[in-house]
Design a protein around this motif. Structure first.
Motif, PDB file in Angstrom:
ATOM      1  N   ALA A 170      -4.586  -3.225   0.336  1.00 18.12           N
ATOM      2  CA  ALA A 170      -4.184  -2.007  -0.364  1.00 18.12           C
ATOM      3  C   ALA A 170      -2.660  -1.907  -0.432  1.00 18.12           C
ATOM      4  O   ALA A 170      -2.080  -1.566  -1.470  1.00 18.12           O
ATOM      5  CB  ALA A 170      -4.768  -0.782   0.329  1.00 18.12           C
ATOM      6  N   GLN A 171      -2.001  -2.189   0.687  1.00 17.04           N
ATOM      7  CA  GLN A 171      -0.542  -2.139   0.714  1.00 17.04           C
ATOM      8  C   GLN A 171       0.060  -3.170  -0.234  1.00 17.04           C
ATOM      9  O   GLN A 171       1.022  -2.885  -0.963  1.00 17.04           O
ATOM     10  CB  GLN A 171      -0.030  -2.386   2.134  1.00 17.04           C
ATOM     11  CG  GLN A 171       1.485  -2.452   2.253  1.00 17.04           C
ATOM     12  CD  GLN A 171       2.147  -1.103   2.053  1.00 17.04           C
ATOM     13  OE1 GLN A 171       2.110  -0.263   2.951  1.00 17.04           O
ATOM     14  NE2 GLN A 171       2.737  -0.889   0.896  1.00 17.04           N
ATOM     15  N   THR A 172      -0.507  -4.370  -0.241  1.00 16.20           N
ATOM     16  CA  THR A 172      -0.006  -5.427  -1.120  1.00 16.20           C
ATOM     17  C   THR A 172      -0.146  -5.034  -2.582  1.00 16.20           C
ATOM     18  O   THR A 172       0.782  -5.210  -3.383  1.00 16.20           O
ATOM     19  CB  THR A 172      -0.753  -6.742  -0.855  1.00 16.20           C
ATOM     20  OG1 THR A 172      -0.537  -7.146   0.497  1.00 16.20           O
ATOM     21  CG2 THR A 172      -0.269  -7.846  -1.781  1.00 16.20           C
ATOM     22  N   LEU A 173      -1.313  -4.493  -2.947  1.00 18.73           N
ATOM     23  CA  LEU A 173      -1.529  -4.063  -4.330  1.00 18.73           C
ATOM     24  C   LEU A 173      -0.562  -2.948  -4.716  1.00 18.73           C
ATOM     25  O   LEU A 173      -0.031  -2.936  -5.833  1.00 18.73           O
ATOM     26  CB  LEU A 173      -2.967  -3.590  -4.524  1.00 18.73           C
ATOM     27  CG  LEU A 173      -4.034  -4.670  -4.591  1.00 18.73           C
ATOM     28  CD1 LEU A 173      -5.428  -4.037  -4.618  1.00 18.73           C
ATOM     29  CD2 LEU A 173      -3.830  -5.541  -5.834  1.00 18.73           C
ATOM     30  N   TYR A 174      -0.332  -2.016  -3.798  1.00 17.36           N
ATOM     31  CA  TYR A 174       0.569  -0.908  -4.107  1.00 17.36           C
ATOM     32  C   TYR A 174       2.003  -1.403  -4.290  1.00 17.36           C
ATOM     33  O   TYR A 174       2.712  -0.976  -5.201  1.00 17.36           O
ATOM     34  CB  TYR A 174       0.506   0.149  -3.017  1.00 17.36           C
ATOM     35  CG  TYR A 174       1.270   1.400  -3.374  1.00 17.36           C
ATOM     36  CD1 TYR A 174       0.809   2.242  -4.381  1.00 17.36           C
ATOM     37  CD2 TYR A 174       2.461   1.734  -2.729  1.00 17.36           C
ATOM     38  CE1 TYR A 174       1.520   3.375  -4.736  1.00 17.36           C
ATOM     39  CE2 TYR A 174       3.171   2.871  -3.075  1.00 17.36           C
ATOM     40  CZ  TYR A 174       2.689   3.692  -4.079  1.00 17.36           C
ATOM     41  OH  TYR A 174       3.396   4.810  -4.438  1.00 17.36           O
ATOM     42  N   THR A 175       2.428  -2.330  -3.455  1.00 18.23           N
ATOM     43  CA  THR A 175       3.769  -2.895  -3.591  1.00 18.23           C
ATOM     44  C   THR A 175       3.893  -3.679  -4.895  1.00 18.23           C
ATOM     45  O   THR A 175       4.907  -3.598  -5.598  1.00 18.23           O
ATOM     46  CB  THR A 175       4.081  -3.818  -2.401  1.00 18.23           C
ATOM     47  OG1 THR A 175       4.001  -3.066  -1.197  1.00 18.23           O
ATOM     48  CG2 THR A 175       5.473  -4.417  -2.514  1.00 18.23           C
ATOM     49  N   TRP A 176       2.852  -4.437  -5.231  1.00 21.89           N
ATOM     50  CA  TRP A 176       2.819  -5.192  -6.497  1.00 21.89           C
ATOM     51  C   TRP A 176       2.951  -4.250  -7.684  1.00 21.89           C
ATOM     52  O   TRP A 176       3.722  -4.506  -8.615  1.00 21.89           O
ATOM     53  CB  TRP A 176       1.515  -5.979  -6.548  1.00 21.89           C
ATOM     54  CG  TRP A 176       1.220  -6.714  -7.810  1.00 21.89           C
ATOM     55  CD1 TRP A 176       1.769  -7.893  -8.237  1.00 21.89           C
ATOM     56  CD2 TRP A 176       0.266  -6.346  -8.816  1.00 21.89           C
ATOM     57  NE1 TRP A 176       1.225  -8.265  -9.439  1.00 21.89           N
ATOM     58  CE2 TRP A 176       0.302  -7.339  -9.815  1.00 21.89           C
ATOM     59  CE3 TRP A 176      -0.621  -5.266  -8.956  1.00 21.89           C
ATOM     60  CZ2 TRP A 176      -0.514  -7.291 -10.939  1.00 21.89           C
ATOM     61  CZ3 TRP A 176      -1.433  -5.218 -10.073  1.00 21.89           C
ATOM     62  CH2 TRP A 176      -1.371  -6.223 -11.056  1.00 21.89           C
ATOM     63  N   TYR A 177       2.205  -3.164  -7.647  1.00 25.55           N
ATOM     64  CA  TYR A 177       2.294  -2.156  -8.712  1.00 25.55           C
ATOM     65  C   TYR A 177       3.715  -1.597  -8.808  1.00 25.55           C
ATOM     66  O   TYR A 177       4.281  -1.477  -9.901  1.00 25.55           O
ATOM     67  CB  TYR A 177       1.282  -1.034  -8.472  1.00 25.55           C
ATOM     68  CG  TYR A 177       1.775   0.342  -8.801  1.00 25.55           C
ATOM     69  CD1 TYR A 177       2.129   0.692 -10.108  1.00 25.55           C
ATOM     70  CD2 TYR A 177       1.919   1.307  -7.805  1.00 25.55           C
ATOM     71  CE1 TYR A 177       2.601   1.965 -10.391  1.00 25.55           C
ATOM     72  CE2 TYR A 177       2.392   2.559  -8.085  1.00 25.55           C
ATOM     73  CZ  TYR A 177       2.741   2.891  -9.382  1.00 25.55           C
ATOM     74  OH  TYR A 177       3.221   4.141  -9.668  1.00 25.55           O
ATOM     75  N   GLN A 178       4.304  -1.249  -7.673  1.00 25.43           N
ATOM     76  CA  GLN A 178       5.655  -0.697  -7.683  1.00 25.43           C
ATOM     77  C   GLN A 178       6.658  -1.685  -8.267  1.00 25.43           C
ATOM     78  O   GLN A 178       7.529  -1.308  -9.065  1.00 25.43           O
ATOM     79  CB  GLN A 178       6.086  -0.314  -6.270  1.00 25.43           C
ATOM     80  CG  GLN A 178       5.444   0.952  -5.738  1.00 25.43           C
ATOM     81  CD  GLN A 178       6.062   1.365  -4.410  1.00 25.43           C
ATOM     82  OE1 GLN A 178       6.301   0.536  -3.542  1.00 25.43           O
ATOM     83  NE2 GLN A 178       6.311   2.638  -4.252  1.00 25.43           N
TER      84      GLN A 178
END
Length: 218
Positions: A170-178
């Protein structure tokens, strides 16, 4: 990282014109800011979701959120026509970029990405039934609704357990989105790019005209 972390953060955006704005809040949910920007580090494991011929002369990229009603309208209308007329015929390659306004949208992304081969099928279910799975906004109910959609798409309970509890993912996906949103200056959804030229939400006729022009110029 605590694997429950993915289920412990919540946020939302507000409807603004023909798009959902990243800068306005809906007080149904607190902000997603509890995720530390860039904390995930390497995001190379995130799969780019692509549909269509790799040799297509035109690339249509969309930034969208599974909880954005304007995105649902676009996916259930204009994009379906684009897929038939342009993507399935090899003229256009379609790239989908996740935007995570809120916890339900992030959960939906975790379910949709649980099996990359099923991503676009699950995405279609999420957008077609958006109002139903979001329901009253109760977190537990939303998770159960997402699990049901996952099962309909052929995911197993073990797969769903793993994907929905993976806080690091989840953290990785959120950072990728950002990172993507910053690079492409995304402030609302849906946002479209046609061969790297940025456009706001639009009707099928307007999108068709731009795609035809891009094909003529390619």
């Amino acid at each position: 990282m605590d694997r429950r972390y993915a289920l412990g953060v919540i946020g939302a955006a507000a409807v603004m014109g023909g798009a959902w704005s990243l800068t306005r809040r809906n007080d149904d949910f607190p902000p997603l800011a509890a995720f530390a920007e860039g904390a995930a580090g390497d995001t190379s494991s995130v799969v780019e979701m692509v549909m269509g011929s790799p040799d297509a002369k035109v690339v249509l990229k969309e930034y969208a959120s599974f909880t954005c009603p304007h995105c649902a309208t676009f996916h259930n209308g204009p994009l379906k026509k684009v897929k038939v007329e342009y993507v399935e015929t090899g003229k256009v390659k379609f790239v989908y970029r996740d935007v995570y306004f809120d916890r339900p949208g992030l959960w939906a992304g975790l379910v949709a990405r649980c099996d990359p081969a099923k991503f676009f099928g699950i995405s279609d279910l999420l957008y077609a039934d958006q109002k139903a799975w979001i329901g009253s906004g109760d977190p537990a109910g939303i998770v159960q609704n997402l699990r049901k959609i996952g099962r309909i798409a052929g995911l197993t309970e073990d797969q769903l357990d793993t994907c929905l509890s993976d806080g690091e993912r989840a953290q990785t996906l959120y950072t990728w989105y950002q990172d993507n949103a910053k690079a492409d200056e995304i402030d609302s959804t849906p946002t479209l790019f046609i061969n790297d030229v940025k456009h706001s939400n639009m009707s099928y006729d307007d999108l068709k005209a731009l795609l035809d022009k891009a094909l003529d110029e390619a």
